[in-house]
Design a protein around this motif. Sequence first.
Motif, PDB file in Angstrom:
ATOM      1  N   ARG A   8      -3.772   2.156   4.345  1.00 36.50           N
ATOM      2  CA  ARG A   8      -3.229   1.458   3.173  1.00 36.50           C
ATOM      3  C   ARG A   8      -1.945   0.707   3.482  1.00 36.50           C
ATOM      4  O   ARG A   8      -1.594  -0.225   2.761  1.00 36.50           O
ATOM      5  N   THR A   9      -1.220   1.111   4.517  1.00 33.02           N
ATOM      6  CA  THR A   9       0.037   0.439   4.828  1.00 33.02           C
ATOM      7  C   THR A   9      -0.103  -0.449   6.056  1.00 33.02           C
ATOM      8  O   THR A   9      -0.046  -1.668   5.949  1.00 33.02           O
ATOM      9  N   ARG A  10      -0.278   0.127   7.197  1.00 26.34           N
ATOM     10  CA  ARG A  10      -0.248  -0.643   8.447  1.00 26.34           C
ATOM     11  C   ARG A  10      -1.469  -1.543   8.598  1.00 26.34           C
ATOM     12  O   ARG A  10      -1.319  -2.708   8.944  1.00 26.34           O
ATOM     13  N   GLN A  64      -1.113  -4.441   6.338  1.00 25.98           N
ATOM     14  CA  GLN A  64      -0.180  -5.445   6.846  1.00 25.98           C
ATOM     15  C   GLN A  64      -0.840  -6.323   7.900  1.00 25.98           C
ATOM     16  O   GLN A  64      -0.654  -7.544   7.899  1.00 25.98           O
ATOM     17  N   TRP A 119      -2.044   5.393   6.641  1.00 21.39           N
ATOM     18  CA  TRP A 119      -1.969   4.386   7.704  1.00 21.39           C
ATOM     19  C   TRP A 119      -2.821   3.165   7.347  1.00 21.39           C
ATOM     20  O   TRP A 119      -2.381   2.021   7.498  1.00 21.39           O
TER      21      TRP A 119
END
Length: 186
Positions: free
Chosen positions: A171-173, A176, A169
């Motif tokens: 590393r991605t969301r 972003q 979560w």
Amino acid sequence: MARRVPGDGAPESRPPQPFGNGVIFAGLVWSLVAVAAASMYLLGGQGARLVGLAVLVLFASAAIGAIAGFLFGVPKSVPYVPREGVAPPPYIPNSNLEQVSDWLTKIIIGVGLVEIRQVAAILRKIATRLGDAFDNSSGTSDTTNTSAAFALTLILGGLLISFVLTYMWVRTRLFQVLAEFGRPPT
């Protein structure tokens, strides 16, 4: 207008999603389940006490795994390099969280590698004591030590699953969200 095919390299356009709402909702659900488990443990019968204790152990280990997943997953920001003829951004991201994350990650890995035998002994001791608590909650006597194995499974399962999910979560969301807020306004 051409129809977008998944995987064709074209950016996917979707409406912005509020970042904080999901985090707040997850925190509320997490808190309600923890309160329900504590109530079951404190006020319930033998079966309810056993389930309440299991959920509390799982949640405690998941919280530790989530903290570790967050620390290991904090993305690094690109340092600002001033260029000729380009206006500077309205602000430069603060890197204190990155520095603390790097520092704590190195300490955790270093201490973990040096003290690996003590970590295993501490886990065994915690599992044995929790196994005794599970035996007392169920009203049985466990001579094969399956309660300690159950407790160790809850601890390691909660740690690992929450670590992986939180790491992914972050590393991605979170990446972003940080990238979106780091862009200069258009």
